[in-house]
Write an enzyme that holds these catalytic residues in place. Structure first.
Site, PDB file in Angstrom:
ATOM      1  N   ASP A  51     -14.962  22.989  12.550  1.00 20.79           N
ATOM      2  CA  ASP A  51     -16.264  23.143  11.665  1.00 20.79           C
ATOM      3  C   ASP A  51     -16.483  21.700  11.046  1.00 20.79           C
ATOM      4  OD1 ASP A  51     -18.366  23.550   9.874  1.00 20.79           O
ATOM      5  OD2 ASP A  51     -17.325  24.960   8.573  1.00 20.79           O
ATOM      6  N   GLU A 130      -2.338  -6.157   2.586  1.00 20.37           N
ATOM      7  CA  GLU A 130      -1.268  -6.177   1.729  1.00 20.37           C
ATOM      8  C   GLU A 130      -1.653  -5.117   0.734  1.00 20.37           C
ATOM      9  OE1 GLU A 130      -0.696  -9.965  -0.158  1.00 20.37           O
ATOM     10  OE2 GLU A 130      -0.626 -11.021   1.677  1.00 20.37           O
ATOM     11  N   GLU A 132      -0.968  -2.420  -2.082  1.00 14.95           N
ATOM     12  CA  GLU A 132      -0.217  -2.286  -3.386  1.00 14.95           C
ATOM     13  C   GLU A 132      -0.410  -0.833  -3.514  1.00 14.95           C
ATOM     14  OE1 GLU A 132      -0.723  -6.667  -4.985  1.00 14.95           O
ATOM     15  OE2 GLU A 132      -1.762  -4.901  -5.929  1.00 14.95           O
ATOM     16  N   GLU A 212       6.046  -5.211  -7.767  1.00  9.97           N
ATOM     17  CA  GLU A 212       4.742  -5.968  -7.768  1.00  9.97           C
ATOM     18  C   GLU A 212       4.743  -6.007  -9.396  1.00  9.97           C
ATOM     19  OE1 GLU A 212       2.392  -7.661  -7.551  1.00  9.97           O
ATOM     20  OE2 GLU A 212       2.292  -7.891  -5.164  1.00  9.97           O
ATOM     21  N   GLU A 220       4.523  -3.103  -3.271  1.00  9.42           N
ATOM     22  CA  GLU A 220       3.923  -3.645  -2.008  1.00  9.42           C
ATOM     23  C   GLU A 220       4.809  -3.616  -0.917  1.00  9.42           C
ATOM     24  OE1 GLU A 220       1.442  -7.193  -2.603  1.00  9.42           O
ATOM     25  OE2 GLU A 220       2.171  -7.711  -0.637  1.00  9.42           O
ATOM     26  N   HIS A 269      -5.358  -7.389  -0.530  1.00  9.85           N
ATOM     27  CA  HIS A 269      -5.568  -8.589  -0.094  1.00  9.85           C
ATOM     28  C   HIS A 269      -5.697  -8.524   1.339  1.00  9.85           C
ATOM     29  CE1 HIS A 269      -3.496 -10.412  -3.964  1.00  9.85           C
ATOM     30  NE2 HIS A 269      -4.848  -9.810  -4.119  1.00  9.85           N
ATOM     31  N   ARG A 339      -6.039 -18.227  -6.790  1.00  8.40           N
ATOM     32  CA  ARG A 339      -5.836 -16.693  -6.490  1.00  8.40           C
ATOM     33  C   ARG A 339      -6.954 -15.872  -7.196  1.00  8.40           C
ATOM     34  NH1 ARG A 339      -0.705 -14.969  -3.879  1.00  8.40           N
ATOM     35  NH2 ARG A 339       0.369 -17.192  -3.364  1.00  8.40           N
ATOM     36  N   GLU A 358      -7.920 -14.937   3.981  1.00  4.77           N
ATOM     37  CA  GLU A 358      -7.435 -13.881   2.952  1.00  4.77           C
ATOM     38  C   GLU A 358      -8.509 -13.489   2.078  1.00  4.77           C
ATOM     39  OE1 GLU A 358      -4.047 -12.981  -0.253  1.00  4.77           O
ATOM     40  OE2 GLU A 358      -4.054 -15.034   0.445  1.00  4.77           O
ATOM     41  N   ARG A 360      -9.594 -11.368  -0.713  1.00  3.02           N
ATOM     42  CA  ARG A 360      -8.804 -10.797  -1.958  1.00  3.02           C
ATOM     43  C   ARG A 360      -9.195  -9.643  -2.768  1.00  3.02           C
ATOM     44  NH1 ARG A 360      -4.133 -13.787  -3.142  1.00  3.02           N
ATOM     45  NH2 ARG A 360      -4.182 -13.157  -5.326  1.00  3.02           N
TER      46      ARG A 360
END
Length: 470
Positions: A51, A130, A132, A212, A220, A269, A339, A358, A360
């Protein structure tokens, strides 16, 4: 793996049950089970009925019948059920037309893969998230018409240094100091290792696990990069395994982006690289050792980031993490080291094979099938239209004068802002019919009606602290 090989695998492992799994639209695994005798080679074409009107964001009641079609490549033995159970991830099709369902997130990911190949840009995109998460000991919450509260507890919580634990042995990470002490400060080494070994037994390659930054068990575990569809499947196994291993030991895992006030939030990330004919497309002689195509790909992500956030940061809680000025990756810029930029170019290795982007900004509350597909579509758009990402931002953003900081665009400040951005910027997602208008409209409507408005309409507990005596 062929359907016959799946049946052989089930027989070899003495499976008694088949668990059929698929994604609802917001991003939670759904399932139902059938006795092993119901699984035949023809099942991989005929499917099983269910369903669709009872699944969030899917069919209306008058057109509810749907089919799940098991994908034989996804067969795994479930590590938690008491009875031996073989699990299959399924695709969703219309029982009348036999067409793939436009709101099936896995179908969208399959179309994104196919579209990449059709462009000639590359033949595979690798995704490495990555993710977390927090490991808590206790979580209580309630939201009613006349009250609301939540309360978190953890043996690691820095707020428990004075609690009578009979005895309290200390070793509780201070706020923002959880990266990464050895035991006994890190209480969850063995638990994370059990998670890793369970994932490895399922064929999911793990690169690392660690505590972390935040107190209270933030952790992580990093999966080795895989092609888009395979990684989206793995992300669902990842969440399933972590929650069930924790539950087995009387803990609870959450991928909620910001459960703690004044400590680090939970991100995901996401590393992206495109390869063609066995060669990495993003390696070159430009900034940080990347290619011009990689820079164009970054340009696509930065141009479309605000709309992407509707899929990569899809909860109202996501924007408790994405707050400017608090080390969050909200600045729509790129850098090899910075970062706080939305896009980073990792410098751990000079190997051409390691060159990747990457992104982030995303967090693990997302539906991986949709988020990874949307990121790929932005990357392709950047390459196709040669979108210039501008100069890299290698300065310390927090030391920039206000006039210079004002020139750097930012990620959305709320889910409704992200959904508004998606309304205004969605053409790049619909190339190759990857995201259909129906799918995008349903995403916006569902998120607005069930999450944005629900949160907006409710008084917040902190408002009573601020305003009750007015």
């Amino acid at each position: 793996m062929t359907p016959k090989e799946v049946l052989d695998m089930a027989k070899e492992n003495k499976a008694k049950v088949v668990d059929l799994r698929f994604m609802d639209y917001p991003g939670l695994w759904q399932h139902f089970s059938v006795p092993i005798r119901e699984l035949e080679e023809s099942s991989f074409e005929d499917g099983f009925g269910f369903d669709g009107s009872s699944i969030r964001g899917w069919q209306p009641i008058h057109a509810s019948d749907m089919l799940v079609i098991p994908d034989p490549e996804t067969a795994k033995m479930d590590p938690f059920y008491a009875a031996p159970t073989i699990t299959l991830i399924c695709n969703i099709v219309d029982p009348v037309t036999r067409e793939p369902y436009t709101r099936d997130p896995r179908n969208i990911a399959q179309k994104a893969d196919a579209y990449l190949k059709s462009t000639g840009i590359g033949d595979v995109v690798y995704i490495g998230p990555e993710a977390e998460f927090f490991i808590f000991d206790d979580i209580r919450f309630e939201s009613t018409r006349f009250g609301a509260f939540y309360e978190i507890d953890s043996i690691e919580g820095s707020w428990n240094t004075g609690r009578d634990e009979g005895p309290n042995l200390g070793y509780k990470p201070r706020h923002k100091e959880g990266y990464f002490p050895v035991p006994p400060m890190d209480k969850f080494q063995d638990l994370r290792t059990e998670m890793v070994l369970t994932l490895e037994e399922l064929g999911i390659e793990i690169e690392a696990q660690h505590h972390e930054v935040a107190t209270a068990g933030q952790s992580e575990i990093d999966m080795r990069f895989k092609p888009l569809l395979q990684m989206a499947d793995q992300l669902m196994w990842f969440k399933y395994v972590l929650k069930n291993v924790a539950y087995r030991h009387n803990h609870t895992v959450t991928f909620m982006p910001k459960p703690l006030f004044e400590d680090n939030g939970t991100g995901m990330h996401t590393h992206v690289s495109i390869w063609k004919a066995g060669q990495p497309l993003f390696a070159g002689d430009k900034y940080a050792g990347v290619s011009q195509d990689a820079l164009y790909a970054i340009g696509g992500i930065l141009k479309h980031c605000q709309a992407l956030c509707a899929f990569t940061n899809p909860t109202t809680n996501s924007y408790k993490r994405l707050v400017p000025g608090f080390e969050a990756p909200v600045n729509l810029a790129y850098s090899s080291r910075n970062r706080s930029a939305a896009v980073r170019l990792p410098m751990y290795s000079t190997s051409p094979k390691a060159k990747r982007i990457e992104f982030r900004t995303p967090d693990p509350s997302c539906n991986g099938y949709l988020a990874f597909s949307a990121i790929l579509m932005a990357v392709i758009d950047g390459i196709q239209n040669m979108i210039d990402p501008g100069d890299p931002l290698d300065k310390n953003i927090y030391n920039l004068p206000p006039e210079e900081l004002a020139e750097i665009p930012s990620a959305p400040g709320s889910l409704d802002e992200a959904l508004d951005a998606l309304k205004a910027d969605q053409e790049f997602l619909m190339k190759g019919d990857v995201f259909t208008q129906d799918a995008i409209d349903m995403w916006i409507d569902y998120k607005t009606e069930n999450e944005v408005n629900d949160v907006k309409l409710r008084p917040h507990p902190h408002e009573f602290y601020l305003y009750y005596d007015i």
